[in-house]
Design a protein around this motif. Structure first.
Motif, PDB file in Angstrom:
ATOM      1  N   UNK A 205       1.337   5.847  -2.666  1.00 52.36           N
ATOM      2  CA  UNK A 205       0.318   5.263  -1.780  1.00 52.36           C
ATOM      3  C   UNK A 205      -0.849   4.783  -2.644  1.00 52.36           C
ATOM      4  N   UNK A 206      -1.306   3.582  -2.359  1.00 53.21           N
ATOM      5  CA  UNK A 206      -2.450   3.036  -3.075  1.00 53.21           C
ATOM      6  C   UNK A 206      -3.655   3.966  -2.860  1.00 53.21           C
ATOM      7  N   UNK A 207      -4.323   4.285  -3.978  1.00 52.66           N
ATOM      8  CA  UNK A 207      -5.377   5.301  -4.000  1.00 52.66           C
ATOM      9  C   UNK A 207      -6.428   5.123  -2.887  1.00 52.66           C
TER      10      UNK A 207
ATOM     11  N   UNK B 146       0.814  -1.218   0.000  1.00 53.66           N
ATOM     12  CA  UNK B 146       0.000   0.000   0.000  1.00 53.66           C
ATOM     13  C   UNK B 146       0.846   1.266   0.000  1.00 53.66           C
ATOM     14  N   UNK B 147       2.067   1.147   0.490  1.00 48.01           N
ATOM     15  CA  UNK B 147       2.979   2.293   0.523  1.00 48.01           C
ATOM     16  C   UNK B 147       4.342   1.860  -0.003  1.00 48.01           C
TER      17      UNK B 147
END
Lengths: 194, 194
Positions: A140-142, A112-113
């Motif tokens: 970072x994942x939206x 995710x990061x």
């Protein structure tokens, strides 16, 4: 009553990250807990690798690396990346890999990061190579990005769901939020001034 | 889909520790998250301090420091130690302080784990001073020591109950145990060999 346990680097809890580097033209990822923050402006992070690690070759060659923070759903593959060396196993197919502006720091889409880092200082100590990297971009994942005070921030740690490690060789998930920084201590401050 | 958030050192979760040093003859403690493991044999840990920090003076003078890991029950005083400088507030009375073999690294009795460290490397980067310390002794509160395989170890992280920090400026407690190191990845290894 304190008991002396000898010489143990018992800093806990520690983050579990996947450090990425291109080694011999292929992305490789090493699981480690020897990673942390060293500065904020500009942002600095470090990784500490055994000098004979496969990943170390790639960081030495390109002077770049990535830090990928896996969620608990990636626990099995993360543990696996810490069990086997890229010298014996090709880890490039374990993840969907992407590159950023540096071009040589492979990052993991499923994390995710991701931090894309340029080495600004390196040194050897014992059998280790320590790399201090300046973060050139943070991905970072939206779904985990939120608007905070008119700018983009991240969801709470409980949503990011990172893997935590203790020197008891156990993995943990993060627990409940218990307070706010630079706020919980205000009672002490007031008592002090009274 | 990844969003670029700029340059953020988003390593998480990070440990919250109280770094201790004798400054001008008095114990002082600074709250920080810029602390981690750099080596294991012998054990190395680092702290990163602003060069103008009060604590920095003491580490420079004695070349020793302590790392004290506070439990969540010490959240308020720990946050307070990060809000005020030892230049303005005498923090020596906030805790019961003890010393170990180095004689100049004050440690906090109320913390369940204390690391007594001798500086083996120091360097400046940006406005920071980074100190790498070799752990000369690890002190653990007796109630958290257990016998494991015929030697002394520590209780699980959930019992130690450390304070965790995220760059969202929130404190968290540790959650449930989710796995064992060098074990969860075995399924991947077998699939690979099949």
């Amino acid at each position: 009553m304190k008991v002396k346990l000898g010489k143990i680097p018992l800093v806990y809890p520690i983050p579990i990250v996947l450090a990425g580097a291109d080694v011999q033209g292929r992305p490789n990822f090493a699981t480690l807990g020897d990673c942390g923050i060293m500065g904020l402006n500009p942002p600095l992070v470090y990784i500490s690798l055994h000098r004979d690690h496969h990943t170390t070759q790639g960081v030495e060659e390109h002077q770049t690396f990535s830090v990928n923070v896996p969620p608990t759903s990636l626990l099995a593959v993360t543990d696996y990346c810490g069990m086997v060396s890229g010298q014996e196993v090709d880890k490039s197919g374990l993840f969907e890999v992407f590159y950023g502006e540096l071009g040589t720091a492979p990052m993991i889409a499923e994390c995710r990061v991701n931090l894309e880092c340029q080495v600004v200082k390196a040194f050897g100590i014992q059998q280790r190579r320590v790399y201090v990297g300046q973060v050139v971009q943070t991905y970072v994942e939206e779904a985990y990005v939120v608007e905070q005070d008119g700018r983009q921030g991240i969801k709470p740690m409980t949503a990011l769901d990172p893997i935590i490690y203790g020197l008891d060789n156990r993995y943990y998930r993060i627990g409940e939020m218990i307070g706010i920084g630079y706020h919980e201590g205000k009672g002490y401050q007031q008592a002090d001034e009274a």
